[in-house]
Design a protein around this motif. Sequence first.
Motif, PDB file in Angstrom:
ATOM      1  N   UNK A 103     -13.606 -51.838  10.883  1.00  0.00           N
ATOM      2  CA  UNK A 103     -13.240 -51.184   9.632  1.00  0.00           C
ATOM      3  C   UNK A 103     -13.699 -49.739   9.633  1.00  0.00           C
ATOM      4  N   UNK A 104     -14.517 -49.414  10.601  1.00  0.00           N
ATOM      5  CA  UNK A 104     -15.074 -48.063  10.652  1.00  0.00           C
ATOM      6  C   UNK A 104     -14.067 -47.105  11.271  1.00  0.00           C
ATOM      7  N   UNK A 105     -13.662 -46.104  10.473  1.00  0.00           N
ATOM      8  CA  UNK A 105     -12.686 -45.106  10.934  1.00  0.00           C
ATOM      9  C   UNK A 105     -13.010 -44.552  12.311  1.00  0.00           C
ATOM     10  N   UNK A 106     -14.252 -44.106  12.434  1.00  0.00           N
ATOM     11  CA  UNK A 106     -14.654 -43.346  13.617  1.00  0.00           C
ATOM     12  C   UNK A 106     -14.601 -44.232  14.852  1.00  0.00           C
ATOM     13  N   UNK A 107     -15.135 -45.439  14.705  1.00  0.00           N
ATOM     14  CA  UNK A 107     -15.165 -46.371  15.823  1.00  0.00           C
ATOM     15  C   UNK A 107     -13.748 -46.719  16.250  1.00  0.00           C
ATOM     16  N   UNK A 110     -11.965 -43.659  17.889  1.00  0.00           N
ATOM     17  CA  UNK A 110     -12.397 -43.395  19.263  1.00  0.00           C
ATOM     18  C   UNK A 110     -11.825 -44.423  20.221  1.00  0.00           C
TER      19      UNK A 110
ATOM     20  N   UNK B  32     -16.259 -46.492   1.972  1.00  0.00           N
ATOM     21  CA  UNK B  32     -15.696 -47.777   2.383  1.00  0.00           C
ATOM     22  C   UNK B  32     -15.458 -47.818   3.892  1.00  0.00           C
ATOM     23  N   UNK B  33     -14.962 -46.715   4.421  1.00  0.00           N
ATOM     24  CA  UNK B  33     -14.530 -46.764   5.811  1.00  0.00           C
ATOM     25  C   UNK B  33     -15.578 -46.310   6.809  1.00  0.00           C
ATOM     26  N   UNK B  34     -16.598 -45.605   6.339  1.00  0.00           N
ATOM     27  CA  UNK B  34     -17.589 -45.111   7.285  1.00  0.00           C
ATOM     28  C   UNK B  34     -18.999 -45.629   7.008  1.00  0.00           C
ATOM     29  N   UNK B  40     -23.006 -50.124   9.604  1.00  0.00           N
ATOM     30  CA  UNK B  40     -21.873 -49.204   9.738  1.00  0.00           C
ATOM     31  C   UNK B  40     -22.340 -47.757   9.724  1.00  0.00           C
ATOM     32  N   UNK B  43     -23.779 -46.787  13.026  1.00  0.00           N
ATOM     33  CA  UNK B  43     -22.702 -46.594  14.002  1.00  0.00           C
ATOM     34  C   UNK B  43     -22.017 -45.264  13.764  1.00  0.00           C
ATOM     35  N   UNK B  44     -21.692 -44.977  12.503  1.00  0.00           N
ATOM     36  CA  UNK B  44     -20.972 -43.746  12.190  1.00  0.00           C
ATOM     37  C   UNK B  44     -21.775 -42.522  12.594  1.00  0.00           C
ATOM     38  N   UNK B  47     -21.985 -42.275  16.450  1.00  0.00           N
ATOM     39  CA  UNK B  47     -20.697 -41.879  17.009  1.00  0.00           C
ATOM     40  C   UNK B  47     -20.322 -40.456  16.596  1.00  0.00           C
TER      41      UNK B  47
END
Lengths: 379, 493
Positions: A103-107, A110, B32-34, B40, B43-44, B47
Amino acid sequence: MRDPKTRGLIIQIVLIIAITAFAAWLISNTMQNLTRSKIASGFGFLNYRAGFDIGQVPIDYTANSSYGRALVVGIVNTILVSGAGIALATIVGFIVGIARLSHNYLLRGLATIYVETFRNIPPLLVILFWYFGVLTVLPLPKDAIEFPLSTYLSNRGLQMPAARFDAIAIWSVLALIAGIVGAWLLSRRARAMQLQTGQRPSILWPVLGLLIGLPLVVFAVTGFPMTFEIPKATRFNLSGGWHVRPEFLALFLALSFYTAAFIAEIVRAGIIAVSKGQTEAASALGLSRRLTLRLVVVPQAFRVIIPPLTSQYLNLTKNSSLGLAVGYPELVAIGSTVLNQTGQSVEVVAIWMLSYLGLSLSVAAFMNWFNARAALVER
Amino acid sequence: MSEHVSAYVSQRELPRLPAPRSEAGLIATLRKNLFATPYDSVVTIVLGIFVVWLAWNLIEWGILTAVFTGANREACVPAEGQVIGACWAFVNAKMGQFIYGLYPVAERWRIDLVHLLLVVFAVPLAIPSVPWKRLNALLLFAVYPIVALVLMTGGDFGIGGGWISFLFAIAAFVAIAVAGTSLQVSERYVRIATWLATAAIIVLFASNIVRSESFRVLGFEFTALSLVSTLLAFGSVAASVAASVTNNQRLKVLVAPVVMLAVILFLSADFGLREVPTHLWGGLSLTLVVAITGIAASLPLGILLALGRRSHLPAIKLLSIIFIEFWRGVPLITVLFMSAFMIPLLLPDGVTFNNLLRALIGVALFSAAYLAEVIRGGLQAIQKGQFEGAQALGLSYWQMMRFIIMPQALKLVIPGIVNSFISMFKDTSLVYIIGLADLLGTVRRGFADPAWITPSTAATGLVFAGFVYWVFCFGMSRYSQFIERRLETGHRR
């Protein structure tokens, strides 16, 4: 002629005659050409002295060994790089494939970039890039890049400490084998008990003890029969330790990262293929998220994943023949040297084809066995 | 009862409120997304640092410390303590070779013209809304290859009787296929045409083994047998025309032979172009030649092999299986080596194929085997009822395949076919190992050039080549997704 059966028979007979005639024509041409260029056909040349050196020799080989031995070295090198490549490609591929569903945009972004980049570039280019673009422009061994644990990276490849075992260390290996057998028996008993009583006894600690503790204890009892050989910097080079050549590194990294992109797509498709109802039903039954994944999603995803995964493994094995381009001494590279020296093109090509067919069939047989275990058992 | 429930009902619509701050807007989307969970967020952040680091390094390598101009390696060799990134000057200097290979500079306009014509013919065909698809396809698949061949080689081929009868025999088979698969046809004449065409092939084969005196007919060199073969092929075409019922059909049947006649005249004509042998071809243009020829040759072969593998005739089925599994089991390099070293051995003395043609044969056979498996998947996905329905209508095998089965099966496997094309486009890079200088081969030769040896030349050249390959393959895959959506007729779940 109006009867489809007779017509089919006639068509087949005509086809077989035509193909046999064509094959006979090709063979007779070959025979004539071979006698004209004075090449003796047959596999006798395999016993002749090879006379060339090979950069990476996993089994005993010198320039005095025979051509046959050289080709065996090639096969072993092919299996080495394919096996290592398959292992790394599977790990990277599964991570990237699962990351693409995050669900993570960045992951997710990439992972997508990774997949779309590597899927659309020729593997040969990736190999050349690692070899000529990255590894050969690294510094000379005398100012090699140093990593922790006395590991050095230079334009001669990777130099790592090597573990040398004394003969007595064989007892630790035996203990490990005994531990594996014990752990297997224990888990069987636990399973039987679960089927009978519905209660699954926790076997984590006994299994860990058997797998890790037992070999360690034996290792300690026999007096730690192991020494580390650490690479030392001499004036121009690094010597000692375990040396991984740049050709192997380039081929291994390129094949793994290239194939991982395809495996990632397969993994993603496999996970998507498990319908949402399955996860919902699992959570309705009260399974935790971890158990849902382990008992419901993964077994079903594997069923979809295994067949295409098999063909990716086969592709990787076949792509290892690209090592020729950077001088990695695998089957095709050594075969082409032999071919150039002896001129036995028919025989060398036949050896190539048979070896790769054999490798492909054995990988396919193993994966089919695995697939049969994972497949849906329908009533 | 109802009074209790409707104790209060609003008489007017209340104004709509914006979504709560926690659910809409930039910040909520980001959260929500990051940063949905602590895990999460970690991770964000990790990354994010990685992405910034990577982007900075790429910019530094590709732009900030890169060298854009220079005549030789001097420009790109770093001075003591200096860091030099990409050496774009190298790509700049070698661009001509990357595109044209060793093609003579004065003749490069011919390659340009070939590329231009490809775009002119292929782009309208690829855009669904452009009309005249049939004419366009004919131009691209029949006219363009011949024009490109003449432009690239220089034309003026010394075509003999053997080639003429071979080309007309092919035309005769195409005519039979066109006549035989139309819905109304006289079966008897089709059979006659088939026998005549087969006889033409057999006589042609014999003419290569039996020596007979040669003479000139209409300015072409014929042996007696090749002339007989040509006449048999003509007879077959005539029978195919006789088999057709309507005028429209007859015209269609005649297309292939007329095209072939034009091809022969065109190939043997002298346009005053300088001859450029194939060993001078190279670069991107060679990559395109190998890829496009491979695609064009492997698709029909793949369809035939797929049909053969699904055939009820055991001999045909077995032969197809052996062929397919053999090519799929071995790496392309060994196939290319085999075509480079073994084709000269397999042919009779005096017959030679040039290097490029050998590679083309290897690539086409190799990818045909993969394509056959993809197409077989499509055939298997067609329900049995479709076959039975077609047979109940009285269609022959080929009619059934052409009108009922293939249109559905091919549509189902478009993604697979395009994937095969993409992997074949990538695989063309392997021809450099047997000595052809395709795009990757010219780049490889370029960075081995002593005038350009620097630490960054290889990486720069390979990044450039990788980008070109990437653009082509990515474009193909995107186009296939577009076509897939267009052809979607709702059969899929």
